[in-house]
Design a protein around this motif. Structure first.
Motif, PDB file in Angstrom:
ATOM      1  N   ARG A 208       1.393   3.811   2.994  1.00 29.46           N
ATOM      2  CA  ARG A 208       0.695   5.017   2.558  1.00 29.46           C
ATOM      3  C   ARG A 208      -0.456   4.679   1.612  1.00 29.46           C
ATOM      4  NH1 ARG A 208       3.134  10.051   2.573  1.00 29.46           N
ATOM      5  NH2 ARG A 208       5.199   9.229   2.149  1.00 29.46           N
ATOM      6  N   SER A 233       4.011   0.852   7.773  1.00 29.60           N
ATOM      7  CA  SER A 233       5.234   1.526   7.341  1.00 29.60           C
ATOM      8  C   SER A 233       5.334   2.833   8.113  1.00 29.60           C
ATOM      9  CB  SER A 233       5.187   1.832   5.846  1.00 29.60           C
ATOM     10  OG  SER A 233       4.291   2.901   5.616  1.00 29.60           O
ATOM     11  N   SER A 235       5.446   5.758   6.878  1.00 30.51           N
ATOM     12  CA  SER A 235       4.523   6.758   6.323  1.00 30.51           C
ATOM     13  C   SER A 235       3.165   6.657   6.997  1.00 30.51           C
ATOM     14  CB  SER A 235       4.336   6.542   4.825  1.00 30.51           C
ATOM     15  OG  SER A 235       5.552   6.723   4.173  1.00 30.51           O
ATOM     16  N   GLN A 247       5.098   0.215  13.951  1.00 33.61           N
ATOM     17  CA  GLN A 247       6.010   0.478  12.829  1.00 33.61           C
ATOM     18  C   GLN A 247       7.040  -0.627  12.648  1.00 33.61           C
ATOM     19  OE1 GLN A 247       7.603   4.492  12.395  1.00 33.61           O
ATOM     20  NE2 GLN A 247       9.489   3.636  11.584  1.00 33.61           N
ATOM     21  N   VAL A 248       7.139  -1.063  11.399  1.00 32.78           N
ATOM     22  CA  VAL A 248       8.130  -2.073  11.036  1.00 32.78           C
ATOM     23  C   VAL A 248       9.233  -1.370  10.265  1.00 32.78           C
ATOM     24  CG1 VAL A 248       8.528  -4.094   9.577  1.00 32.78           C
ATOM     25  CG2 VAL A 248       6.420  -3.926  10.921  1.00 32.78           C
ATOM     26  N   THR A 251      13.617   2.242  11.994  1.00 30.21           N
ATOM     27  CA  THR A 251      13.299   2.985  13.211  1.00 30.21           C
ATOM     28  C   THR A 251      12.007   2.459  13.831  1.00 30.21           C
ATOM     29  OG1 THR A 251      12.542   4.718  11.715  1.00 30.21           O
ATOM     30  CG2 THR A 251      14.581   5.119  12.877  1.00 30.21           C
ATOM     31  N   SER A 266       5.782   0.659  -0.531  1.00 27.07           N
ATOM     32  CA  SER A 266       6.660   0.690  -1.705  1.00 27.07           C
ATOM     33  C   SER A 266       7.892  -0.196  -1.540  1.00 27.07           C
ATOM     34  CB  SER A 266       7.080   2.122  -2.010  1.00 27.07           C
ATOM     35  OG  SER A 266       7.795   2.672  -0.923  1.00 27.07           O
ATOM     36  N   GLN A 270      14.586   1.302   4.341  1.00 26.58           N
ATOM     37  CA  GLN A 270      14.357   1.346   5.796  1.00 26.58           C
ATOM     38  C   GLN A 270      13.224   0.427   6.215  1.00 26.58           C
ATOM     39  OE1 GLN A 270      14.322   4.045   3.830  1.00 26.58           O
ATOM     40  NE2 GLN A 270      15.925   5.444   4.502  1.00 26.58           N
ATOM     41  N   HIS A 271      12.272   0.208   5.325  1.00 24.58           N
ATOM     42  CA  HIS A 271      11.190  -0.727   5.642  1.00 24.58           C
ATOM     43  C   HIS A 271      11.703  -2.168   5.509  1.00 24.58           C
ATOM     44  CE1 HIS A 271       7.064  -1.815   6.489  1.00 24.58           C
ATOM     45  NE2 HIS A 271       7.191  -2.778   5.595  1.00 24.58           N
ATOM     46  N   ASN A 285       0.562  -4.406  -4.405  1.00 25.13           N
ATOM     47  CA  ASN A 285       0.845  -3.015  -4.759  1.00 25.13           C
ATOM     48  C   ASN A 285       0.378  -2.796  -6.185  1.00 25.13           C
ATOM     49  OD1 ASN A 285       2.266  -0.521  -5.492  1.00 25.13           O
ATOM     50  ND2 ASN A 285       3.420  -0.856  -3.589  1.00 25.13           N
TER      51      ASN A 285
HETATM   52  C1  LIG Z   1      16.218   7.654   8.999  1.00 26.66           C
HETATM   53  C2  LIG Z   1      14.999   7.024   8.373  1.00 26.66           C
HETATM   54  C3  LIG Z   1      14.394   5.972   9.018  1.00 26.66           C
HETATM   55  C4  LIG Z   1      13.256   5.364   8.466  1.00 26.66           C
HETATM   56  N1  LIG Z   1      12.685   4.308   9.120  1.00 26.66           N
HETATM   57  C5  LIG Z   1      11.621   3.688   8.548  1.00 26.66           C
HETATM   58  C6  LIG Z   1      11.001   2.567   9.171  1.00 26.66           C
HETATM   59  O1  LIG Z   1      11.380   2.148  10.267  1.00 26.66           O
HETATM   60  N2  LIG Z   1       9.968   1.965   8.546  1.00 26.66           N
HETATM   61  C7  LIG Z   1       9.486   2.396   7.340  1.00 26.66           C
HETATM   62  O2  LIG Z   1       8.545   1.799   6.821  1.00 26.66           O
HETATM   63  N3  LIG Z   1      10.034   3.467   6.753  1.00 26.66           N
HETATM   64  C8  LIG Z   1      11.069   4.124   7.331  1.00 26.66           C
HETATM   65  N4  LIG Z   1      11.581   5.226   6.720  1.00 26.66           N
HETATM   66  C9  LIG Z   1      10.840   5.820   5.586  1.00 26.66           C
HETATM   67  C10 LIG Z   1      11.069   5.156   4.244  1.00 26.66           C
HETATM   68  O3  LIG Z   1      12.197   5.752   3.630  1.00 26.66           O
HETATM   69  C11 LIG Z   1       9.850   5.353   3.335  1.00 26.66           C
HETATM   70  O4  LIG Z   1       9.576   6.718   3.230  1.00 26.66           O
HETATM   71  C12 LIG Z   1       8.601   4.644   3.826  1.00 26.66           C
HETATM   72  O5  LIG Z   1       8.861   3.307   4.169  1.00 26.66           O
HETATM   73  C13 LIG Z   1       7.555   4.686   2.759  1.00 26.66           C
HETATM   74  O6  LIG Z   1       6.336   4.173   3.257  1.00 26.66           O
HETATM   75  P1  LIG Z   1       5.261   3.544   2.267  1.00 26.66           P
HETATM   76  O7  LIG Z   1       5.890   2.450   1.496  1.00 26.66           O
HETATM   77  O8  LIG Z   1       4.064   3.232   3.071  1.00 26.66           O
HETATM   78  O9  LIG Z   1       4.871   4.787   1.351  1.00 26.66           O
HETATM   79  P2  LIG Z   1       5.197   5.089  -0.163  1.00 26.66           P
HETATM   80  O10 LIG Z   1       6.636   4.989  -0.429  1.00 26.66           O
HETATM   81  O11 LIG Z   1       4.518   6.371  -0.464  1.00 26.66           O
HETATM   82  O12 LIG Z   1       4.513   3.922  -0.942  1.00 26.66           O
HETATM   83  C14 LIG Z   1       3.128   3.730  -1.040  1.00 26.66           C
HETATM   84  C15 LIG Z   1       2.909   2.578  -1.989  1.00 26.66           C
HETATM   85  O13 LIG Z   1       1.543   2.259  -2.014  1.00 26.66           O
HETATM   86  C16 LIG Z   1       1.175   1.895  -3.320  1.00 26.66           C
HETATM   87  N5  LIG Z   1      -0.276   2.090  -3.439  1.00 26.66           N
HETATM   88  C17 LIG Z   1      -0.962   3.253  -3.370  1.00 26.66           C
HETATM   89  N6  LIG Z   1      -2.288   3.014  -3.456  1.00 26.66           N
HETATM   90  C18 LIG Z   1      -2.445   1.678  -3.603  1.00 26.66           C
HETATM   91  C19 LIG Z   1      -3.575   0.819  -3.733  1.00 26.66           C
HETATM   92  N7  LIG Z   1      -4.830   1.301  -3.739  1.00 26.66           N
HETATM   93  N8  LIG Z   1      -3.369  -0.502  -3.873  1.00 26.66           N
HETATM   94  C20 LIG Z   1      -2.100  -1.007  -3.875  1.00 26.66           C
HETATM   95  N9  LIG Z   1      -1.000  -0.244  -3.748  1.00 26.66           N
HETATM   96  C21 LIG Z   1      -1.173   1.083  -3.594  1.00 26.66           C
HETATM   97  C22 LIG Z   1       2.000   2.789  -4.207  1.00 26.66           C
HETATM   98  O14 LIG Z   1       2.157   2.236  -5.491  1.00 26.66           O
HETATM   99  C23 LIG Z   1       3.312   2.867  -3.424  1.00 26.66           C
HETATM  100  O15 LIG Z   1       4.215   1.865  -3.860  1.00 26.66           O
HETATM  101  C24 LIG Z   1      12.719   5.844   7.252  1.00 26.66           C
HETATM  102  C25 LIG Z   1      13.337   6.908   6.611  1.00 26.66           C
HETATM  103  C26 LIG Z   1      14.470   7.502   7.151  1.00 26.66           C
HETATM  104  C27 LIG Z   1      15.107   8.636   6.414  1.00 26.66           C
END
Ligand SMILES: Cc1cc2nc3c(=O)[nH]c(=O)nc-3n(C[C@H](O)[C@H](O)[C@H](O)COP(=O)(O)OP(=O)(O)OC[C@H]3O[C@@H](n4cnc5c(N)ncnc54)[C@H](O)[C@@H]3O)c2cc1C
Lengths: 319, 256
Positions: A208, A233, A235, A247-248, A251, A266, A270-271, A285
């Protein structure tokens, strides 16, 4: 016939890397069991390539040349293999999409069971002990199959490809495809002929924190430099920035590259389930408390939009 | 048309997993149980046929009494009836043995399609669909992201490494569902109320002439291999950090 077997997988006339990994792992098991490795090749027009499997410890290749085997179908492969492998001691597959599809069916056909997606193998008391991550990698299970053949599928990129031998003896056999109900009517290649994440040795993933799909360009550039693939991810996928096949995670895809660079991710459980067994993990990050840093080997607390392009430049300089 | 959906109840991913005293299983205390996320795609796809083909959707689960909750969730989503194969020894049993038990229960339902999730997120094995197909004598279509039906022929998309196979198969068939196939619905409140009155049949292994014993034996469950603590890459500005990262990856990790 008794012994250790490898079910070979091929595409476009060449054996796939998972097969070479499986052969190398099978050779180790066979040495400990005082046995030999036989590869089974169901294919069409691959006679020359077969002998080369000897390099990876295969003593003998059973090669069935039949148009029915040119394109993998579960029916044809499972029918033929059930007949060929019924007296095997151990059968090793790569845990590719094909290996995963085939192993469960064959285990049922041969009245045995299978340990899938293994990350380590050992021999104990004359039996194969397979280790595999379960519960999204929160724990590992050691599994023994108390029947023959003992079947295992091996997670790609985990087992080393080891060159030990010369040429394998190739025996051309006939195998029965039997009744084939399913038919592959089309094969659509992924756009751009990119390296699949499950096979990539370097993966740059964005989350994200990438803020927008267009920003993935900076990850593409870095991936280009490192001969890697770009992951995402959930998201980032749910936001529509990347297709689901990127997607890694739990799921998404389970990946095991030598180098995984997580950018703006983050580190949700799940990731981690998808990339936790990567050999070297780098996290970029800006939040020093992001959970991904607990899994990372190298932690970069900074804005990815500053660090990633600068890092790409450094990699370019290294050449 | 008869559609069967196999459902597994699994620990929610956020749940902490503790190794039980025997060192071979997990402690099931304090676990929040949910329907396996991939099974939601299976239920959703079945409900599509319930509507389009006036199909009857039966959900089948195996395990302890608590599995009823996952089956009720599927009934609340819209499935017509449920079968629970109740046995306390089934959780964590050999997946091939589970497939055999499911096959014994499903045979009598004369399904045109059996849907499953492509794998369960607890044992992460993904072999039940294939073994079930073998025990039922049906073709299998695994990890499917798109599906269309034309008479008694089904056409599916199956992504494999770097490409997608388009596969045709006659029915009956076993199909395992992957994310991307559909968007699973949530159980609505009226759905939840209705689910309470829908038939849920309980069977014992003895009724099916089946047993939970399989050939795969878990001899130990251990914590994941420890990773060494991470190295923080220092630097006053991003350029210096980038340089230090490149150095670390080249000299320390010897990876680039
Ligand atoms: C049943 C189920 C299955 C799932 N399966 C998966 C799956 O297969 N894969 C998966 O990934 N997730 C999965 N998820 C979702 C998982 O729980 C998280 O919601 C998801 O991984 C979060 O994605 P993210 O880390 O990209 O986003 P966020 O958690 O929003 O993290 C974003 C990160 O980016 C950082 N950031 C923001 N801007 C910057 C910047 N400019 N420079 C550096 N860092 C920055 C922030 O500090 C934050 O740590 C699943 C969830 C469920 C409930």
């Amino acid at each position: 016939m008794a012994g250790v077997y490898v079910v070979a997988e091929h595409r476009d006339g060449a054996f796939r890397k998972v097969t070479l990994e499986a052969a190398s792992a099978a050779k180790k098991i066979a040495d400990e069991l005082g046995s030999e490795v036989t590869a089974v090749v169901l294919a069409s027009g691959m006679a020359d390539a077969c002998a080369e499997l000897g390099k990876y410890g295969v003593s003998k290749v059973l090669y069935a040349d039949d148009a029915a085997f040119a394109q993998y179908t579960t029916d044809a492969y499972a029918n033929a293999l059930a007949e060929l492998l019924k007296d095997a001691d151990v059968v090793v597959f790569g845990a590719s999409m094909q290996g995963k599809d085939l192993a469960g069916r064959l285990a049922a056909k041969l009245d045995t069971s299978v340990a899938v997606d293994c990350t380590a193998l050992a021999v104990e008391g004359g039996k194969v002990k397979a280790t595999r991550p379960i519960y999204a990698g929160k724990v590992y299970a050691d599994i023994v199959i108390n029947a023959k053949p003992q079947m295992v599928t091996l997670r790609p990129n985990v087992f080393d490809v080891v060159e030990v031998g010369g040429q394998a003896a190739v025996e051309t056999i006939s195998a029965t495809a039997g009744e084939v109900k399913t038919k592959v009517v089309d094969v659509v290649k992924d756009a751009g002929g990119k390296i699949d994440l499950t096979e990539a040795l370097v993966i740059i993933s964005g989350g994200r924190g990438m803020k927008d799909g267009a920003n993935f360009e900076i990850l593409e550039t870095l991936a280009g430099q490192l001969n890697g693939a770009v992951g995402a991810s959930r998201s980032a996928v749910d936001a529509g920035w990347r297709p689901h096949r990127d997607q890694v995670g739990q799921t998404g895809k389970v990946v095991t590259p030598n180098l995984y660079i997580a950018c703006g991710i983050s580190g949700a459980i799940q990731h981690l389930a998808g990339m936790g067994s990567s050999k070297v993990i780098v996290a970029i990050n800006k939040d020093a408390d992001a959970p991904i840093f607990q899994k990372a080997d190298f932690c970069v607390v900074a804005d990815l939009f500053d660090v990633v392009p600068a890092f790409t430049e450094e990699v370019k300089k290294l050449g | 048309m008869n559609i069967v959906v196999c459902i597994k109840q699994v620990p929610d991913t956020e749940t902490a997993i503790k190794i039980a005293a025997d060192g071979k299983s997990i402690s099931t205390d304090d676990i929040k149980w949910v329907m396996n996320p991939y099974d939601e795609f299976a239920v959703e796809e079945a409900l599509r046929f319930q509507k389009e083909q006036k199909a009857t959707v039966t959900v089948v689960g195996a395990g302890p009494k608590r599995v009823t909750e996952a089956l009720r969730t599927a009934l609340a989503m819209g499935a017509d009836k449920a079968v629970l194969i109740e046995d306390d020894g089934l959780y964590g049993a050999d997946p091939i043995a589970i497939a055999k038990i499911l096959a014994a229960a499903i045979k009598d339902l004369t399904p045109d399609i059996v849907f499953l999730g492509q794998r369960a997120i607890d044992d992460d094995a993904g072999v039940v669909g294939a073994a079930l197909a073998e025990f039922l004598g049906m073709p299998q279509l695994s990890v499917v992201t798109k599906l269309s039906l034309d008479g008694d022929k089904v056409t599916v998309n199956r992504p494999v490494e770097g490409q997608t196979l388009v596969i045709e198969s006659p029915l009956p068939a076993v199909i395992t569902c992957q994310k991307g196939l559909n968007e699973p619905r949530y159980a609505s409140l009226p759905g939840i109320m209705k689910a309470k009155k829908k038939p849920l049949d309980t069977k014992k292994l003895a009724d099916l002439g089946a047993s939970a014993t399989g050939f795969a034996e878990v001899v130990a469950i251990t914590p994941p291999p420890e990773r060494a603590a991470g190295v923080t890459i220092s630097g006053d500005d991003p350029a210096q950090m980038a340089l230090n990262l490149a150095k670390a990856l080249r000299e320390q990790a010897k990876i680039i």
